[in-house]
Write a protein that holds these residues in place. Structure first.
Motif, short mmCIF file in Angstrom:
data_model
loop_
_atom_site.label_atom_id
_atom_site.label_comp_id
_atom_site.label_asym_id
_atom_site.label_seq_id
_atom_site.Cartn_x
_atom_site.Cartn_y
_atom_site.Cartn_z
N GLY A 137 -38.62 -62.43 38.67
CA GLY A 137 -39.15 -61.57 37.62
C GLY A 137 -40.46 -60.91 37.97
N ASP A 178 -41.14 -58.55 29.97
CA ASP A 178 -39.77 -58.04 29.96
C ASP A 178 -38.96 -58.56 31.13
OD1 ASP A 178 -37.80 -56.57 28.72
OD2 ASP A 178 -38.28 -54.71 29.75
N THR A 180 -39.00 -61.84 32.26
CA THR A 180 -38.91 -63.30 32.23
C THR A 180 -37.50 -63.76 31.89
OG1 THR A 180 -39.63 -63.31 29.91
CG2 THR A 180 -41.34 -63.57 31.60
N GLU A 181 -36.60 -62.81 31.62
CA GLU A 181 -35.21 -63.14 31.28
C GLU A 181 -34.27 -62.38 32.22
OE1 GLU A 181 -34.64 -62.27 27.18
OE2 GLU A 181 -36.06 -63.82 26.48
N ALA A 182 -33.26 -63.08 32.72
CA ALA A 182 -32.34 -62.49 33.70
C ALA A 182 -31.63 -61.26 33.15
CB ALA A 182 -31.33 -63.54 34.15
N ARG A 184 -32.68 -59.06 31.07
CA ARG A 184 -33.56 -57.89 31.05
C ARG A 184 -33.75 -57.33 32.46
NH1 ARG A 184 -33.45 -54.73 28.06
NH2 ARG A 184 -35.54 -53.97 28.55
N GLU A 221 -38.12 -55.30 23.25
CA GLU A 221 -37.93 -56.63 23.82
C GLU A 221 -39.26 -57.29 24.18
OE1 GLU A 221 -35.15 -58.33 24.12
OE2 GLU A 221 -33.94 -56.72 23.25
N ILE A 225 -40.42 -60.97 22.95
CA ILE A 225 -40.64 -62.03 23.95
C ILE A 225 -42.10 -62.48 23.95
CG2 ILE A 225 -40.58 -62.57 26.41
CD1 ILE A 225 -38.26 -60.53 26.63
N HIS A 228 -42.83 -64.71 20.97
CA HIS A 228 -42.22 -66.03 21.20
C HIS A 228 -43.04 -66.84 22.19
CE1 HIS A 228 -39.16 -69.11 21.69
NE2 HIS A 228 -39.22 -68.94 23.00
#
Length: 239
Positions: A137, A178, A180-182, A184, A221, A225, A228
């Motif tokens: 990421g 943006d 930190t998640e696969a 995205r 997003e 994120i 969160h």
């Protein structure tokens, strides 16, 4: 002995060492803010930070003032320093400015003669379309910034590029979330490829629509994120 023309007295070694320390502390603190190890609202003093970093107050002060100029810290009279709260309204204004600049850049790129294919755009295509995608990421976040800055740089207006780089620096603290998640990361590859191919095919309407939707979705997003991540970091701190 007479001094030769152009000769400059070398800076004292201690001063160079302090500047090096200041740069080191600046990078460490900035990363701690980015990683939410220092949370928005956290307070600390120069003395506390100097002790933690194993440095004198001079390089610590240099690092703190630079982070203040970049909008990450506030200095409070008689109560030390504080990590600035995330101002989503300000960030949205910066995202709006980013959209304006990048859409104008796309218009200029699509207006180039059809036989002109700038090398920077060809290199972007090689990375985002022709090469296997990366999964880390942080690395993809860096390439994402470079993608958008290259679009504006290649449009040929240095003042537009300068303002865009400044905006990029100011939104980096949340924009990197943006990646930190696969899902995205995969979406970024697909959307960048669509934007590039539309530009290279001089399809202005599609290029502008793809770019606008890409930034808007990323902005949405990023806010979700980031909120969160802040919630998680505060809960872990309490625990």
């Amino acid at each position: 002995m007479p001094m030769q023309p152009g000769w400059q007295r070398p800076e004292p070694r201690g001063k160079r060492r302090e500047e090096g320390q200041g740069e080191r502390i600046y990078r460490l603190l900035k990363q701690e803010i980015f990683d939410f190890q220092l949370l928005p609202g956290d307070r600390f003093s120069e003395n506390d930070l100097a002790a933690r970093m194993g440095a004198s107050r001079t390089p610590v002060r240099q690092a703190l003032h630079l982070l203040e100029q970049e909008g990450y810290l506030d200095v409070q009279p008689r109560s030390g320093w504080q990590v600035r709260h995330v101002d989503f309204d300000h960030l949205e204004a910066l995202y709006d400015l980013r959209v304006v600049l990048e859409l104008e850049a796309v218009k200029r790129l699509c207006a180039l003669p059809t036989d002109v294919r700038p090398l920077p755009l060809q290199m972007l295509r090689h990375f985002w379309v022709d090469s296997p995608p990366l999964t880390d990421g942080a690395t993809v976040a860096s390439h994402d910034e470079q993608f958008h800055m290259t679009l504006v740089d290649t449009a040929g207006n240095p003042e537009m590029a300068r303002v865009h780089r400044d905006v990029t620096e100011k939104i980096r603290i949340v924009r990197r979330m943006d990646f930190t998640e696969a899902a995205r990361i995969s979406a970024t590859y697909a959307e960048h490829g669509q934007i590039l191919l539309a530009i290279l095919n001089h399809n202005l309407k599609e290029a502008c629509a793809r770019l606008h939707d890409h930034i808007a979705q990323s902005q949405k997003e990023v806010r979700k994120i980031t909120l969160h991540a802040l919630h998680q970091a505060r809960r872990e701190t309490r625990d």
